[in-house]
Design a protein around this motif. Structure first.
Motif, mmCIF file in Angstrom:
data_model
loop_
_atom_site.group_PDB
_atom_site.id
_atom_site.type_symbol
_atom_site.label_atom_id
_atom_site.label_comp_id
_atom_site.label_asym_id
_atom_site.label_seq_id
_atom_site.Cartn_x
_atom_site.Cartn_y
_atom_site.Cartn_z
ATOM 1 N N GLU A 19 3.062 -5.316 9.412
ATOM 2 C CA GLU A 19 3.738 -5.167 7.788
ATOM 3 C C GLU A 19 2.723 -6.535 7.076
ATOM 4 O OE1 GLU A 19 6.756 -3.739 6.702
ATOM 5 O OE2 GLU A 19 7.097 -5.156 5.210
ATOM 6 N N LEU A 20 2.540 -6.295 5.827
ATOM 7 C CA LEU A 20 1.843 -6.790 4.906
ATOM 8 C C LEU A 20 2.374 -7.700 3.606
ATOM 9 C CD1 LEU A 20 -2.326 -5.585 4.998
ATOM 10 C CD2 LEU A 20 -1.013 -6.794 6.408
ATOM 11 N N LYS A 21 2.184 -8.871 3.251
ATOM 12 C CA LYS A 21 2.435 -9.471 2.161
ATOM 13 C C LYS A 21 2.094 -7.943 1.580
ATOM 14 C CE LYS A 21 0.622 -14.478 3.237
ATOM 15 N NZ LYS A 21 0.112 -14.890 2.936
ATOM 16 N N ASP A 34 -8.669 -9.338 16.817
ATOM 17 C CA ASP A 34 -9.262 -10.725 17.199
ATOM 18 C C ASP A 34 -8.388 -11.814 17.022
ATOM 19 O OD1 ASP A 34 -9.094 -11.244 14.707
ATOM 20 O OD2 ASP A 34 -11.603 -10.408 14.451
ATOM 21 N N HIS A 36 -8.034 -13.829 15.159
ATOM 22 C CA HIS A 36 -7.278 -13.764 13.427
ATOM 23 C C HIS A 36 -6.026 -13.050 13.366
ATOM 24 C CE1 HIS A 36 -10.901 -16.753 12.776
ATOM 25 N NE2 HIS A 36 -11.694 -15.599 13.047
ATOM 26 N N MET A 37 -6.356 -11.637 14.010
ATOM 27 C CA MET A 37 -5.219 -10.994 14.092
ATOM 28 C C MET A 37 -5.582 -9.962 12.841
ATOM 29 S SD MET A 37 -1.343 -12.274 13.960
ATOM 30 C CE MET A 37 -0.072 -13.787 14.809
ATOM 31 N N ASN A 38 -6.827 -10.229 13.005
ATOM 32 C CA ASN A 38 -7.711 -8.677 12.224
ATOM 33 C C ASN A 38 -7.266 -7.499 13.666
ATOM 34 O OD1 ASN A 38 -8.728 -10.355 9.978
ATOM 35 N ND2 ASN A 38 -10.370 -10.768 11.479
ATOM 36 N N VAL A 61 -7.268 -3.916 9.368
ATOM 37 C CA VAL A 61 -6.456 -4.530 8.408
ATOM 38 C C VAL A 61 -6.609 -6.097 8.293
ATOM 39 C CG1 VAL A 61 -4.502 -5.128 7.857
ATOM 40 C CG2 VAL A 61 -5.142 -2.457 8.307
ATOM 41 N N ARG A 62 -7.092 -6.220 7.524
ATOM 42 C CA ARG A 62 -7.499 -7.993 7.702
ATOM 43 C C ARG A 62 -5.805 -9.275 7.962
ATOM 44 N NH1 ARG A 62 -8.905 -12.643 4.897
ATOM 45 N NH2 ARG A 62 -11.331 -12.887 6.245
ATOM 46 N N GLY A 63 -5.845 -9.422 8.905
ATOM 47 C CA GLY A 63 -5.623 -10.308 9.654
ATOM 48 C C GLY A 63 -4.289 -11.667 8.490
ATOM 49 N N ASP A 64 -5.317 -12.018 7.547
ATOM 50 C CA ASP A 64 -4.829 -13.570 6.830
ATOM 51 C C ASP A 64 -3.891 -12.458 6.468
ATOM 52 O OD1 ASP A 64 -6.218 -15.249 6.685
ATOM 53 O OD2 ASP A 64 -7.196 -14.344 4.636
ATOM 54 N N ASN A 65 -3.014 -11.035 5.698
ATOM 55 C CA ASN A 65 -2.232 -10.784 5.174
ATOM 56 C C ASN A 65 -0.342 -9.903 5.510
ATOM 57 O OD1 ASN A 65 -3.752 -10.981 2.597
ATOM 58 N ND2 ASN A 65 -5.016 -9.790 3.389
ATOM 59 N N VAL A 66 -1.533 -10.530 7.150
ATOM 60 C CA VAL A 66 -0.468 -9.760 8.156
ATOM 61 C C VAL A 66 1.394 -10.919 8.245
ATOM 62 C CG1 VAL A 66 0.205 -9.847 10.598
ATOM 63 C CG2 VAL A 66 -2.000 -9.188 10.067
ATOM 64 N N ILE A 67 2.228 -10.420 7.424
ATOM 65 C CA ILE A 67 3.378 -11.389 8.192
ATOM 66 C C ILE A 67 4.291 -11.033 9.287
ATOM 67 C CG2 ILE A 67 5.940 -10.649 7.606
ATOM 68 C CD1 ILE A 67 5.161 -9.931 4.513
ATOM 69 N N TYR A 68 3.957 -9.964 9.606
ATOM 70 C CA TYR A 68 4.469 -9.491 11.189
ATOM 71 C C TYR A 68 3.446 -7.505 12.122
ATOM 72 C CZ TYR A 68 7.946 -5.846 9.896
ATOM 73 O OH TYR A 68 8.382 -4.653 9.275
#
Lengths: 71, 71, 71, 71, 71, 71, 71
Positions: A19-21, A34, A36-38, A61-68
């Motif tokens: 789930e992303l922002k 990795d 960074h949660m990528n 999917v880039r980890g930066d935007n992950v909510i969960y």
């Protein structure tokens, strides 16, 4: 006790919800990650606000935007 | 005096509320955490603006979006 | 001269106001902190836009969203 | 030439204006700072959109939200 | 070729325009800087949306909000 | 294969388009850069939403707001 | 298992979709990348909200704004 990355390690080759922002969600088989949660998903599908948008054989999917991330 | 991570350490296997930005809240049993405040919850439930949204057996909630964690 | 973390160190076991972005405020007894300004509050109360929202026996408030902390 | 932290060093025990994002401003006597531009103010007053909001004997203002600091 | 910090180094004691997010602009004489692009301006003037707002004898402008700096 | 910074290295003294968040665009001759993608442009022109705004002999554009850089 | 950067490594010289925040999408041939997920695309086309905007022979897209990259 399970650290977050240990949960990802156990989830490789299993289905996950990412789930992303911004109302975006990705579902697929976890192929890698990795620290960074990528994450890498196989046989992935993108949802926006609950509706399917696009199918992707492989996606990072880039980890930066992950909510969960849920296995 | 208790440092924030020491509080998390003491809370493993107990119920927690994880409040995120954007009116999201997760409740469940704390299964793990890391120094970035990424947390693993078991038997978790997601709430949006106070209403239940989704139940998840296991979820990694990213620390970046956390406002507070309350045991 | 007092560095910011030295002020937090002196304030342990005293009342603090923690003001966050998004009109959120937490009041309670400072129980701990770390260099990221993550703080632990005991006997805490959350306020939104000035109104009381929730009481929490113990809460870790993430430093990322802090605007100010006042003893 | 004066580096930013050298200006803060010279300003200890003098009046400063700390302007933050979101129309917030803090005025008081600079009591301390760290390399992240977190600052400690004594005899501080908070302003919102130019209007006085709250007086605080001591406050730690987080550097993250600073737009400028003026002696 | 001139690296960004080398341009700042050459500009010390000269006039600069510092454009920030949120329609803010600062003009003054560059008195110092650091590797985060935090800058010190002397005889500075703040503009909002093109209109003059405030004059400041000395100001530290935080690098985080900088869009550009022009000698 | 060309790494991003290698492309910037090859582009020194050539025209570039630097697209930023918030509908801002800068065009000019690349004079320098650093690993944060801060760039120095000579004979630069700023555009807002496609319209020319300001000409600048020399400008340091902060890498933080960059969406893309195109030679 | 494939780590995210290993997927990028395998994708060099192949077509990719790079989805950014703010409804921007870039399609082209992946020419390079770095650990921040900054990518270099050849024969690239920019899309905004699904519509083609601009063609670019070469472009460096900053990793910060990436939502996903799909081979």
């Amino acid at each position: 006790m399970m650290k977050p990355l240990a949960v990802l390690s156990q989830t490789v080759n299993k289905n996950v919800i990412v789930e992303l922002k911004g109302k975006r969600e990705y579902r697929g088989v976890l192929d890698g990650y990795d620290p960074h949660m990528n994450v890498v998903l196989k046989n992935a599908e993108e949802f926006y606000d609950g509706d399917p948008v696009r199918k992707m054989g492989l996606v990072i999917v880039r980890g930066d935007n992950v909510i969960y991330i849920s296995p």
